[in-house]
Design a protein around this motif. Sequence first.
Motif, PDB file in Angstrom:
ATOM      1  N   ARG A   3       0.948  -1.362  -0.016  1.00  0.00           N
ATOM      2  CA  ARG A   3      -0.135   0.009  -0.110  1.00  0.00           C
ATOM      3  C   ARG A   3       0.775   1.294   0.033  1.00  0.00           C
ATOM      4  O   ARG A   3       0.213   2.264  -0.454  1.00  0.00           O
ATOM      5  CB  ARG A   3      -0.977   0.004   1.029  1.00  0.00           C
ATOM      6  CG  ARG A   3      -2.052  -1.016   1.023  1.00  0.00           C
ATOM      7  CD  ARG A   3      -3.021  -0.665  -0.087  1.00  0.00           C
ATOM      8  NE  ARG A   3      -4.029  -1.673  -0.202  1.00  0.00           N
ATOM      9  CZ  ARG A   3      -4.069  -2.831  -1.054  1.00  0.00           C
ATOM     10  NH1 ARG A   3      -2.781  -3.236  -1.576  1.00  0.00           N
ATOM     11  NH2 ARG A   3      -4.841  -3.773  -1.106  1.00  0.00           N
TER      12      ARG A   3
ATOM     13  N   THR B  84      -4.117   7.607  -7.869  1.00  0.00           N
ATOM     14  CA  THR B  84      -4.852   6.706  -6.690  1.00  0.00           C
ATOM     15  C   THR B  84      -5.401   5.532  -7.727  1.00  0.00           C
ATOM     16  O   THR B  84      -5.505   4.239  -7.681  1.00  0.00           O
ATOM     17  CB  THR B  84      -5.760   7.011  -5.791  1.00  0.00           C
ATOM     18  OG1 THR B  84      -4.929   7.942  -5.055  1.00  0.00           O
ATOM     19  CG2 THR B  84      -6.173   5.941  -4.937  1.00  0.00           C
TER      20      THR B  84
ATOM     21  N   THR C 169      -4.786   1.344  -8.940  1.00  0.00           N
ATOM     22  CA  THR C 169      -5.886   0.424  -8.475  1.00  0.00           C
ATOM     23  C   THR C 169      -6.427  -0.596  -9.771  1.00  0.00           C
ATOM     24  O   THR C 169      -6.842  -1.700  -9.870  1.00  0.00           O
ATOM     25  CB  THR C 169      -7.100   1.036  -7.882  1.00  0.00           C
ATOM     26  OG1 THR C 169      -6.713   1.911  -6.736  1.00  0.00           O
ATOM     27  CG2 THR C 169      -8.166   0.063  -7.432  1.00  0.00           C
TER      28      THR C 169
ATOM     29  N   TYR D 158      -9.922   2.894  -0.952  1.00  0.00           N
ATOM     30  CA  TYR D 158      -9.022   3.908  -1.779  1.00  0.00           C
ATOM     31  C   TYR D 158      -9.463   5.179  -1.982  1.00  0.00           C
ATOM     32  O   TYR D 158      -8.753   6.113  -1.955  1.00  0.00           O
ATOM     33  CB  TYR D 158      -8.936   3.270  -3.200  1.00  0.00           C
ATOM     34  CG  TYR D 158      -8.014   1.860  -3.291  1.00  0.00           C
ATOM     35  CD1 TYR D 158      -6.694   1.854  -3.076  1.00  0.00           C
ATOM     36  CD2 TYR D 158      -8.545   0.799  -3.551  1.00  0.00           C
ATOM     37  CE1 TYR D 158      -5.886   1.105  -2.949  1.00  0.00           C
ATOM     38  CE2 TYR D 158      -7.706  -0.561  -3.529  1.00  0.00           C
ATOM     39  CZ  TYR D 158      -6.412  -0.370  -3.156  1.00  0.00           C
ATOM     40  OH  TYR D 158      -5.752  -1.447  -3.105  1.00  0.00           O
TER      41      TYR D 158
END
Length: 407
Positions: free
Chosen positions: A34, A62, A66, A237
């Motif tokens: 992470r 981000t 992902t 997230y």
Amino acid sequence: MMHTQSHPAASAHSAHSALGLGAVALFVAGANLRPAIAAVSPLADHIRSDLHLSATGLSLLTTLPTLAMGVCAPAAAIVARRLGLHRGVLLGLAIITLATAARAAGASSWLQLSCSAAAGAGIAIAQTLLPAVVKARFADRLGLVTGIYTAGLGLGGAVAAGVSAPLADAVGSWPGALGSWAVLALAGSVLWSVTGRALGPDGVATPSGPVTRGLPWRSAKAWRITTLAAGNSALYYCELAWVAALLQDDGGHSAAGAGLLLTVMISLQVVSMLAVPALLGEGRSTRQDLVWTTTLTAVGFLGLAFAPGTATWLWIVALGIGHGSLFTLVLTLPVVSSRDSAEAGRISAMAFFVGYSCAALAPVLVGALRDSTGDFHLAFGLLGGLAVLMLLPTARIRGDNGAKAQR
């Protein structure tokens, strides 16, 4: 001819040593899954200013990793067949190391976005294979060992969220701060290479790879787990990307204060991740635990949506305890619901492929709503609503405890 017998005490000691070393290997691997994502949020203002990005554009830092985590999850099957689980996880950690180190090269939008996507691919490989490792090597301690590596995952995110801003001041630039997390990834790769040998030759045996027979598209059980994984990932997230910004914009907190609250929230999640296995070991209902943790998570999001400057600590604690516990429960489902490591790998690959691909859109949508409305009220209200909707597949989860779920 002289025969030798192994002493029971020696065998027990050896088993405990293997468990300890294996747990260290899994914790270290989890801790590197992470930071590449969590380090972005505390540096958001600097990144947005230097790269001239809108909130929507910033959210791509981000979203891309992902999305890569989802798209590349099925590739872990090929890696496992060619390399085995142990070396497959090691490859994932090596990719994370290289992609993270490249971020230090400069303040370029394309460079940072490319490195984010590459890091996501490495995370996908390592994270998809870890449940198969747990299922094959620790079948009698599924909840405990899953909690250990999940706690490592949460701790890595907490440290990255709390340290990245002062680290940028120390090294003199935000690209340098982002790239510095390659040191942790390199250390993790070395430790996995050494301590991972406690998991057996090449980690564990993988006769056919985690997803050799394809993803379980026709399994209702797999779809319930995948739906919960998608919602869980979307919420997680969005927390990493936007909680700190919400606390500054809508809650009136300073950047340092918002960073502290984010760190406290993730730290509480780590503690909760470690506590969940103990609860599972008491014969509790998996469905019950999913319901109360999902409800507490919804309360936290709705509180931040409509009263971010009032009882802020209450909402942070709700998200810390609720979502931390929920996170471990969701990650445990593919492991406890499967017959063997191969099925665990297939369910995990499907959950990550569909779940992360869907979850990748969530931070972008939050950023777009922030740009269009001028605040986070609507966006976080919808996230709270998503948490409430997760109660629907939760109602179909069966099993008195983790060990019997989904049979």
